[in-house]
Design a protein around this motif. Structure first.
Motif, PDB file in Angstrom:
ATOM      1  N   LEU A  41      -9.346 -25.767  20.071  1.00 26.84           N
ATOM      2  CA  LEU A  41     -10.172 -24.766  19.402  1.00 26.84           C
ATOM      3  C   LEU A  41     -10.553 -23.682  20.398  1.00 26.84           C
ATOM      4  CD1 LEU A  41     -12.525 -27.139  17.383  1.00 26.84           C
ATOM      5  CD2 LEU A  41     -10.792 -25.632  16.428  1.00 26.84           C
ATOM      6  N   SER A  42     -10.630 -22.481  19.899  1.00 27.04           N
ATOM      7  CA  SER A  42     -11.002 -21.349  20.743  1.00 27.04           C
ATOM      8  C   SER A  42     -12.476 -21.450  21.136  1.00 27.04           C
ATOM      9  CB  SER A  42     -10.757 -20.060  19.973  1.00 27.04           C
ATOM     10  OG  SER A  42     -11.462 -19.005  20.554  1.00 27.04           O
ATOM     11  N   GLY A  43     -12.799 -20.851  22.238  1.00 32.82           N
ATOM     12  CA  GLY A  43     -14.203 -20.790  22.658  1.00 32.82           C
ATOM     13  C   GLY A  43     -14.993 -19.805  21.809  1.00 32.82           C
TER      14      GLY A  43
ATOM     15  N   ARG B 283     -12.307 -19.793  16.237  1.00 38.16           N
ATOM     16  CA  ARG B 283     -12.443 -20.894  15.291  1.00 38.16           C
ATOM     17  C   ARG B 283     -13.402 -20.439  14.180  1.00 38.16           C
ATOM     18  NH1 ARG B 283     -15.944 -22.563  19.645  1.00 38.16           N
ATOM     19  NH2 ARG B 283     -17.982 -23.118  18.771  1.00 38.16           N
ATOM     20  N   TYR B 284     -13.131 -20.934  13.005  1.00 40.22           N
ATOM     21  CA  TYR B 284     -13.983 -20.621  11.849  1.00 40.22           C
ATOM     22  C   TYR B 284     -15.060 -21.683  11.777  1.00 40.22           C
ATOM     23  CZ  TYR B 284     -15.401 -20.372   6.926  1.00 40.22           C
ATOM     24  OH  TYR B 284     -16.125 -20.296   5.763  1.00 40.22           O
ATOM     25  N   ARG B 285     -16.288 -21.232  11.639  1.00 42.72           N
ATOM     26  CA  ARG B 285     -17.394 -22.188  11.581  1.00 42.72           C
ATOM     27  C   ARG B 285     -18.246 -21.896  10.349  1.00 42.72           C
ATOM     28  NH1 ARG B 285     -23.305 -21.812  12.188  1.00 42.72           N
ATOM     29  NH2 ARG B 285     -23.485 -21.430  14.407  1.00 42.72           N
TER      30      ARG B 285
ATOM     31  N   THR C 211     -15.507 -26.771  10.719  1.00 40.71           N
ATOM     32  CA  THR C 211     -14.989 -26.087  11.901  1.00 40.71           C
ATOM     33  C   THR C 211     -13.480 -26.194  11.797  1.00 40.71           C
ATOM     34  OG1 THR C 211     -16.871 -26.779  13.212  1.00 40.71           O
ATOM     35  CG2 THR C 211     -14.934 -26.018  14.412  1.00 40.71           C
ATOM     36  N   LEU C 212     -12.799 -25.065  11.773  1.00 42.40           N
ATOM     37  CA  LEU C 212     -11.343 -25.164  11.698  1.00 42.40           C
ATOM     38  C   LEU C 212     -10.698 -23.955  12.345  1.00 42.40           C
ATOM     39  CD1 LEU C 212     -10.050 -23.136   9.340  1.00 42.40           C
ATOM     40  CD2 LEU C 212     -10.838 -24.913   7.830  1.00 42.40           C
ATOM     41  N   GLN C 213      -9.475 -24.140  12.705  1.00 40.49           N
ATOM     42  CA  GLN C 213      -8.713 -23.025  13.251  1.00 40.49           C
ATOM     43  C   GLN C 213      -7.237 -23.271  13.008  1.00 40.49           C
ATOM     44  OE1 GLN C 213      -9.663 -22.016  17.319  1.00 40.49           O
ATOM     45  NE2 GLN C 213      -8.131 -20.367  17.385  1.00 40.49           N
TER      46      GLN C 213
END
Ligand SMILES: *[C@@H]1O[C@H](CO)[C@@H](O)[C@H](O)[C@H]1NC(C)=O
Ligand SMILES: *[C@@H]1O[C@H](CO)[C@@H](O)[C@H](O)[C@H]1NC(C)=O
Ligand SMILES: *[C@@H]1O[C@H](CO)[C@@H](O)[C@H](O)[C@H]1NC(C)=O
Ligand SMILES: *[C@@H]1O[C@H](CO)[C@@H](O)[C@H](O)[C@H]1NC(C)=O
Ligand SMILES: *[C@@H]1O[C@H](CO)[C@@H](O)[C@H](O)[C@H]1NC(C)=O
Ligand SMILES: *[C@@H]1O[C@H](CO)[C@@H](O)[C@H](O)[C@H]1NC(C)=O
Ligand SMILES: *[C@@H]1O[C@H](CO)[C@@H](O)[C@H](O)[C@H]1NC(C)=O
Ligand SMILES: *[C@@H]1O[C@H](CO)[C@@H](O)[C@H](O)[C@H]1NC(C)=O
Ligand SMILES: *[C@@H]1O[C@H](CO)[C@@H](O)[C@H](O)[C@H]1NC(C)=O
Ligand SMILES: *[C@@H]1O[C@H](CO)[C@@H](O)[C@H](O)[C@H]1NC(C)=O
Ligand SMILES: *[C@@H]1O[C@H](CO)[C@@H](O)[C@H](O)[C@H]1NC(C)=O
Ligand SMILES: *[C@@H]1O[C@H](CO)[C@@H](O)[C@H](O)[C@H]1NC(C)=O
Length: 419
Positions: free
Chosen positions: A180-182, A148-150, A170-172
């Motif tokens: 969302l990925s860990g 995930r992009y933070r 926060t996006l993915q």
């Protein structure tokens, strides 16, 4: 035509104030089978410069509201090699914020951030002229696939007349597990907490299709006249531009360049034996030109200019009143007209100029509503000097070549005759 310049920056303090009132919301895009492929949780604030009906430039500040929602029919999970995943968020009366994603080997990114705004939404854009505008740009948002992009820091994306500030992002996209990925990819701005809050994007190529404010252009030439007791007493053809440098509320300097639009400029005036007024009104801006007659030289000239205008609301003091009554411009003999193609800048007071373009003016004595003999301004005459010199030099060169040719021909004739 348009007010140009104006806002030079969303003041940081104002930006932070706006953010305090903002809350984040989560958006999800699903495919037909209901699988989630994009998740985004972000705060967005917008500042948009626009023109009002009376041609004032205002800036609207607003945020992505609570009731913003994913537009299912404009969003998509994309088809591999055929179309991109798209997150389309709609809000208010027809505003659209859209992210198109792309991926390459190990990375995915926001390929394009598009903002379509509806200027007819008078709650957001009071007194606007209406219509919709679209701006788009590639923002600096990318992350490793399956992470995930933070980015909690603010990321301001500057377009020509719009600034979009993202924060708490926060996006993915290209989700594997519908959640969302860990693992996360943290943006650079978040990694270095000592750097300023505002992180600007690397790509700064605005691709606005239709900008609300055009780059400075020359104003159109208007035709103005005043009628006195003996007929037309002021005849003036000219383009008018007002240039005001002013102090903004945030202490910075603003610039306001206003081109008078001839069809929207109303004019009036009056004349007596030795003075004449030409009063021009364009929107909230008013110019008064005062001409005098110098009876000893029999010349007319512009003696004074009064300016009153209203600046954009970001100005510390939006009301401008300025006058200069000790000018001696646009001078010509009575019965003749003064003409100048070069731009003339009339200083009214510090930071206030009236710029004239393509002027031709005649005052007091005008026969048959037509300009008399032309007296060209010095600037134009200076501009004529170079072409004259070049022309003379060319003529000289032609003459030399001709003489050389004639001499050469004579010699060769002589040569033939000796054979
Ligand atoms: C956008 O930001 C830039 C730089 O921060 C500023 O010069 C510009 O005036 C801003 N535009 C708007 C519409 O707020
Ligand atoms: C970001 O989120 C944090 C934690 O929820 C919150 O305290 C902060 O105000 C948010 N910032 C913005 C700009 O929304
Ligand atoms: C979005 O993020 C904020 C913090 O940035 C958090 O407080 C909020 O719960 C999140 N919303 C959702 C729906 O995940
Ligand atoms: C998209 O959906 C909205 C309602 O959800 C509808 O009003 C609109 O007409 C739809 N647009 C298209 C292009 O299908
Ligand atoms: C997409 O393109 C890549 C290489 O260009 C190829 O390996 C892959 O099979 C393609 N996928 C589909 C669904 O066509
Ligand atoms: C909109 O126009 C009206 C009348 O022209 C004026 O009173 C009002 O202040 C304007 N509002 C804004 C925000 O400029
Ligand atoms: C998918 O979810 C499972 C458990 O729910 C987890 O073990 C796995 O690591 C996840 N895969 C990815 C790519 O996130
Ligand atoms: C998450 O990070 C761990 C450790 O770096 C790695 O082993 C794991 O494969 C990563 N998972 C994903 C889905 O990238
Ligand atoms: C300007 O000239 C036109 C046509 O000659 C005339 O109708 C009009 O009244 C004049 N305007 C003024 C302000 O004198
Ligand atoms: C033109 O402006 C002058 C100076 O402000 C004023 O005295 C005069 O009444 C105005 N004339 C008209 C016709 O508006
Ligand atoms: C109008 O013409 C008359 C006669 O030629 C002259 O006496 C008078 O001064 C003129 N008035 C103006 C305002 O020029
Ligand atoms: C406006 O005036 C400022 C100085 O006051 C000057 O730097 C700028 O070039 C002017 N712009 C135009 C379009 O005349």
């Amino acid at each position: 035509m348009a007010r140009i310049g104006g806002a030079r920056g969303l003041p940081l303090a104002a930006a932070l104030l706006v953010f305090l009132q903002m809350s984040s919301s989560a958006f999800e895009v699903k495919d037909q089978s209901g699988k989630v492929c994009i998740i985004a949780n972000l705060s967005v604030s917008f500042s948009v410069e626009y023109l009002t009906k009376n041609r004032q430039q205002l800036t609207a500040y607003f945020t992505l509201p609570q009731n913003a929602e994913v537009l299912a029919n404009k969003s998509s999970c994309g088809k591999e090699n055929a179309s991109d995943p798209v997150l389309a968020i709609g809000f208010g009366e027809g505003h659209l914020l859209q992210m198109n994603f792309a991926k390459a080997s190990k990375l995915y990114s926001v390929k394009e951030l598009t903002f379509l705004y509806n200027l007819s939404d008078t709650k957001v854009f009071p007194n606007s002229t209406g219509g919709t505008k679209t701006v788009l740009q590639k923002p600096n948002i990318q992350a490793d696939l399956d992470t995930r992009y933070r980015c909690f820091s603010t990321n301001q994306i500057n377009l020509l007349n719009v600034n979009i500030t993202l924060s708490n992002v926060t996006l993915q996209a290209y989700l594997v597990n519908h959640t969302l990925s860990g693992n996360e990819t943290v943006c650079d701005a978040d990694k270095t907490p000592t750097t300023p809050v505002v992180a600007t994007t690397t790509s700064q190529t605005p691709t606005t299709s239709q900008a609300p404010t055009a780059p400075p252009q020359n104003p159109g030439t208007g035709k103005y006249n005043v009628t006195g007791t003996n007929g037309t007493c002021v005849l003036a053809y000219m383009g008018l531009q007002l240039n005001v440098t002013y102090l903004r509320k945030d202490g910075k300097t603003g610039l306001d360049v206003l081109n008078f639009v001839p069809v929207n400029t109303s004019f009036s005036g009056s004349c007596d034996n030795s003075s004449a007024f030409l009063n021009l009104t364009f929107g909230e801006t008013r110019l008064v030109f005062r001409f005098l007659l110098n009876t000893s030289t029999d010349k007319f000239f512009l003696q004074g200019v009064n300016v009153s205008t209203t600046l954009p609301s970001e100005a510390k003091d939006p009301n401008v009143e300025a006058a200069n009554n000790s000018m001696s411009e646009l001078r010509a003999t009575v019965g003749n007209s003064y003409k100048c193609n070069a731009e003339e800048k009339l200083w009214v007071k510090d930071g206030v100029f009236v710029n004239l373009f393509n002027v031709q003016v005649q005052v007091f004595k005008i026969d048959e509503n037509k300009f008399g003999a032309v007296e060209e301004c010095q600037l134009d005459e200076n501009n004529m000097v170079i072409p004259i010199i070049v022309g003379a030099a060319l003529a000289g060169l032609v003459l030399i070549v001709l003489i050389a040719y004639l001499i050469g021909r004579k010699r060769s004739h002589a040569g033939y005759q000796t054979i």
